[in-house]
Scaffold this active site. Structure first.
Site, short mmCIF file in Angstrom:
data_model
loop_
_atom_site.label_atom_id
_atom_site.label_comp_id
_atom_site.label_asym_id
_atom_site.label_seq_id
_atom_site.Cartn_x
_atom_site.Cartn_y
_atom_site.Cartn_z
N GLU A 92 -6.79 8.10 -0.91
CA GLU A 92 -6.21 6.33 -0.37
C GLU A 92 -7.32 5.00 -0.39
OE1 GLU A 92 -4.32 5.49 1.83
OE2 GLU A 92 -3.66 7.49 1.99
N HIS A 126 1.37 -1.19 0.14
CA HIS A 126 0.11 0.06 -0.24
C HIS A 126 0.76 1.20 -0.13
CE1 HIS A 126 -3.59 2.84 1.57
NE2 HIS A 126 -2.89 3.33 1.76
N GLU A 127 1.67 1.11 0.86
CA GLU A 127 2.29 2.54 0.75
C GLU A 127 3.13 2.72 -0.22
OE1 GLU A 127 1.37 4.53 3.68
OE2 GLU A 127 0.59 2.98 4.02
#
Length: 847
Positions: free
Chosen positions: A311, A288-289
């Site tokens: 997001e 995700h990051e």
């Protein structure tokens, strides 16, 4: 609370362009000095310059070398246009801050002797005076001066010497992506060669002694690099990529450009100290990051109202990644379980808000399941509507058109309209309206044609009483009475309040499989017999809907047990037993099927149906249901456990995790029959944390395990992350009448460091997960949580506000419980000096 809301309608571009930022940090625990040079240019003549700043001691201020005498206010600094040139200029400031005393963990702070930063959403204003907003993007050059051996920042390292290091980030970024770390750290290193042949140095920085638990996180990082190139065509754009693990962190991780900062629980893993769930979470968050490098960093959001743009899209991408790495069907089920447990709950209560809110008081309160999980569901619906090819073309255009920009939801939807020719105005309502649509179903069979009539209802939510129809993709398949699929999955587009869809040329009345793959985040309302649910559980070709049939049947049975006192239905037991015995199915899938609906989920289900849920009755009914399932599978449980045993070395991959999941699900059931004998043996022989924790949980659930609990503590008392699990287990499995006393005992221990977010969450965050304990008559748990929130709020308002959501469902319960929770929320709201974070949450929950 007197803070005024920030409104989307009031957005205005920043008054000046900011091209480049030069920062010099002279680090000191109590007196860090930060010198900043901002290269600014007014967008129009006569514009004042407003800079954000909180908790800063201003030492000097100059424009083009000319000193200015200006006094900051509590929120920042205003320079009148009369003091500024009409041409480009350099603003220089020097401030002093105290990282060691920064307990809010926003801005620059210290974690166990390590300097680190957290700037999203508005933490950079606690470092220096700056236009701290996401649409101001600039290139950063950073010099760090310190006696710490490791000095890190964003971008590429360009120079270093004894006591100093310089970093340069060539890519414009908003201040919320700034990062700095300084400390005594060691690196677990690797590299990745990009598709264009560029070598990228990779490093995960941890405290000495933790370096042997970084291998899986590094492996996940390498796989993330490769997957983003192969699936989205996105290549990394710096020479280095660093991750730092710290113990004190409010969030899970932060995607700062080239220097991700992680909560250590999402990096450190070994078979002895981490569970399979930990490994999967590490894999997902690492991905995700990293994926934020393009969906969040290279293209960021214009303002915080567009938070879902980075997001929601990045959650969708990490869900795709995990599905590809593991099992798409299991991943989809897990994602829907999270969505229903967190986001549906949010949508049904006083904290409901749209995926793109219209206003906020404290932006930290909007890092929610609606922004993340529902935001990802909207991306998934969009992909289903335009198809894989249309989605790929739109994303390619998005990256090309908006690279280096701060974008909006309108920009995002426009690339889909331009590439596919579709009008997406109706789909946009998913971004602007709160609430979970409810879909009702009517059917007709005339002997040759099957007609499916779908109706949508969009319930009122705070501030949004009336809503028009949304565009909702409903994936449908049809099965013959013999179980054969006669109509493959077809996506129906429900665009009106009521629509009918005809299926012709069928030889017999079909059994519909509706909302396959959970194609939209809605509640499906259809009267279905137990026999039909059992049929779908046995024959549905869609793995999600097959699981969903069993889940829905279990909820029907549990609801009847709780409200009517009836015994467990044999249809459910027989249908589930057939699925569990099917060796062709993924063990992880079968383990998920054995997981009973949670008590909180059932409370929401009963409240929606017009019942007032009684937590004690639900708790007792669920325990009876688990015992009945164990008895029905008694002959199978030993065999299933043996079949899932693994003699091979431990592997955290999907196959190994799936086998352990099934084996331990069977152990939990077996423990209800044998008084804990098998679990005691399993605990004694466990060679990994997954098995050890599963055996201990099974024992605690039946009121046993005191000796094992003590043995676990004796072995792991020096491992902070493992001990977090030890704390949590005792709260989750405490008898309802004893839970509050258990929490008081745990919080009185010297190793309960309530200033550490992980340790605080391990106990107080687990309170509401013990549903019957939290809602036990008398309200002791309500008072206990409110007391701790008020204690934490002056130190760490962000964590206090997030933990307060345990109270958000208070309106679903009986009058005495409502009165007690309302009283605690009112006590919180009336507390002098309450933070903006917790104050807004209490006010919203009170309505």
């Amino acid at each position: 609370m007197t803070a005024s809301p920030v409104k989307l309608a009031d957005y205005r571009p920043f008054s000046h362009d900011l091209d480049r930022v030069e920062l010099v940090f002279h680090l000191h625990p109590q007196a860090t000095r930060v010198r900043a040079r901002l290269h600014l240019a007014p967008r129009e003549a006569g514009a004042d310059l407003r800079l954000d700043g909180e908790g800063l001691r201003l030492l000097s201020l100059a424009v083009d070398g000319r000193a200015l005498d200006t006094t900051p206010d509590a929120a920042g600094l205003t320079l009148p246009a009369a003091l500024l040139p009409d041409t480009p200029f350099v603003l220089e400031t020097e401030v002093e801050i105290a990282p060691e005393g920064n307990t809010a963990l926003e801005g620059l702070y210290m974690s166990g002797g390590i300097y680190c930063t957290q700037c999203e959403a508005e933490g950079f204003r606690k470092i220096t005076f700056y236009p701290d907003r996401p649409d101001v993007m600039a290139r950063f050059h950073v010099r760090i001066e310190s006696d710490m051996p490791v000095l890190l920042s964003n971008g590429n390292p360009v120079a270093s010497g004894p006591g100093w290091a310089e970093w340069d980030d060539p890519w414009p970024k908003p201040a919320y992506l700034f990062a700095l770390v300084a400390g005594r750290l060691v690196a677990h290193e690797d590299h990745f060669t990009t598709a264009s042949g560029r070598r990228v140095a990779l490093a995960i920085w941890v405290r000495p002694g933790d370096e042997d638990r970084c291998a899986y996180a590094m492996d996940a990082l390498v796989r993330s690099f490769r997957w983003d190139e192969e699936v989205y065509g996105r290549e990394y754009d710096l020479d280095v990529f660093n991750i730092v693990a710290v113990d004190d962190f409010n969030m899970g991780a932060m995607e700062n450009k080239g220097l991700n900062i992680f909560n250590s629980r999402l990096v450190l893993a070994s078979p002895e100290t981490a569970t399979d769930a930990d490994y999967e979470r590490i894999e997902a968050v690492i991905a995700h990051e990293y994926f934020h490098n393009w969906t969040g960093n290279r293209i960021t959001c214009r303002d915080w109202f567009q938070l879902c743009l980075k997001e929601g899209l990045t959650v969708f991408r990490d869900q795709q990644f995990t599905g590809d790495m593991r099992s798409p069907a299991v991943k989809r089920i897990e994602d829907v379980l999270v969505l229903r447990a967190r986001q549906f709950r949010e949508d049904q209560g006083p904290l409901a808000h749209s995926v793109r809110p219209d206003s906020y008081v404290e932006i930290n309160n909007f890092y929610t399941a609606t922004i993340y999980e529902k935001g990802a569901e909207v991306i998934g619906m969009l992909k289903r509507l335009v198809g894989d090819e249309g989605y790929t073309k739109a994303l390619d255009l998005y990256f090309t058109r908006h690279d280096g920009q701060a974008a909006t939801i309108e920009d995002w939807l426009k690339v889909f309209e331009d590439t596919t020719g579709r009008d997406l105005a109706q789909l946009k309502r998913w971004y602007t309206e709160a609430g979970t649509p409810r879909i009702s179903v009517a059917e007709n069979w005339d002997g040759a044609t099957y007609t499916l009539t779908l109706s949508q209802e969009n319930p009122p939510t705070p501030g949004q009483p009336d809503k028009a129809a949304k565009l909702i993709p409903i994936a449908v398949g049809l099965l013959n009475p013999n179980g054969d699929e006669v109509w493959p999955t077809t996506v129906l587009e429900l665009a009106e309040q009521r629509q009918s869809f005809r299926f012709e040329g069928l030889a017999a009345r079909p059994v519909p499989s509706i909302l396959r793959g959970f194609s939209a985040p809605v509640v499906l309302e259809r009267q279905v017999s137990a026999a039909e649910r059992a049929f779908l559980l046995a024959h549905d070709t869609d793995p999600f809907n097959r699981w969903e049939a069993g889940r829905a049947l279990a909820k029907d049975v549990l609801a009847a047990m709780a409200t009517e006192g009836v015994p467990v239905a044999p249809d459910w037991l027989a249908g589930l037993a057939g699925l569990i015995r099917d060796e062709s199915l993924d063990p992880a899938y079968r383990a998920l099927a054995l997981r009973l609906p949670s008590e909180d989920d059932m409370a929401a289900t009963l409240a929606t149906a017009g019942h007032v849920p009684d937590p004690a009755t639900l708790h007792a009914a669920r325990r009876r249901m688990a015992l009945a399932l164990a008895e029905a599978l008694a002959a199978d449980l030993p065999r299933l456990r043996d079949a899932a045993r693994m003699e091979r070395p431990f592997s955290p991959d999907a196959a190994g995790a799936g086998r352990r999941a099934l084996r331990n699900a069977c152990l939990a059931l077996l423990t209800r029959l044998d008084g804990g004998a098998a679990a005691e043996t399993a605990f004694e022989g466990a060679t990994n944390m997954t098995d050890s924790l599963a055996a201990l949980s099974a024992l605690l659930e039946i009121g046993r395990g005191a000796g094992e609990l003590a043995a676990f503590e004796a072995r792991w008392k020096g491992e902070r992350l493992v001990m977090d699990k030890w704390f949590t287990l005792q709260v989750l499995h405490a008898a309802p009448e004893a839970m509050s006393e258990v929490v008081k005992r745990l919080t009185a221990r010297p190793d309960f460091d309530w200033m550490n977010p992980n340790r605080f969450r391990s106990v107080l965050g687990a309170l509401s997960s013990n549903h019957a304990g939290f809602h036990h008559p008398g309200g002791a748990a309500y008072r206990l949580l409110a007391d701790w929130l008020l204690r934490l709020d002056p130190k760490n308002p962000q964590t206090a506000a997030r933990m307060s959501t345990a109270f958000e469902t208070w309106r679903r319960y009986d009058a005495p419980r409502q009165a007690m929770i309302r009283g605690e929320l009112s006590r919180i709201a009336a507390t002098p000096g309450l933070s903006r974070d917790l104050g807004e949450m209490a006010a919203r929950m009170l309505g």
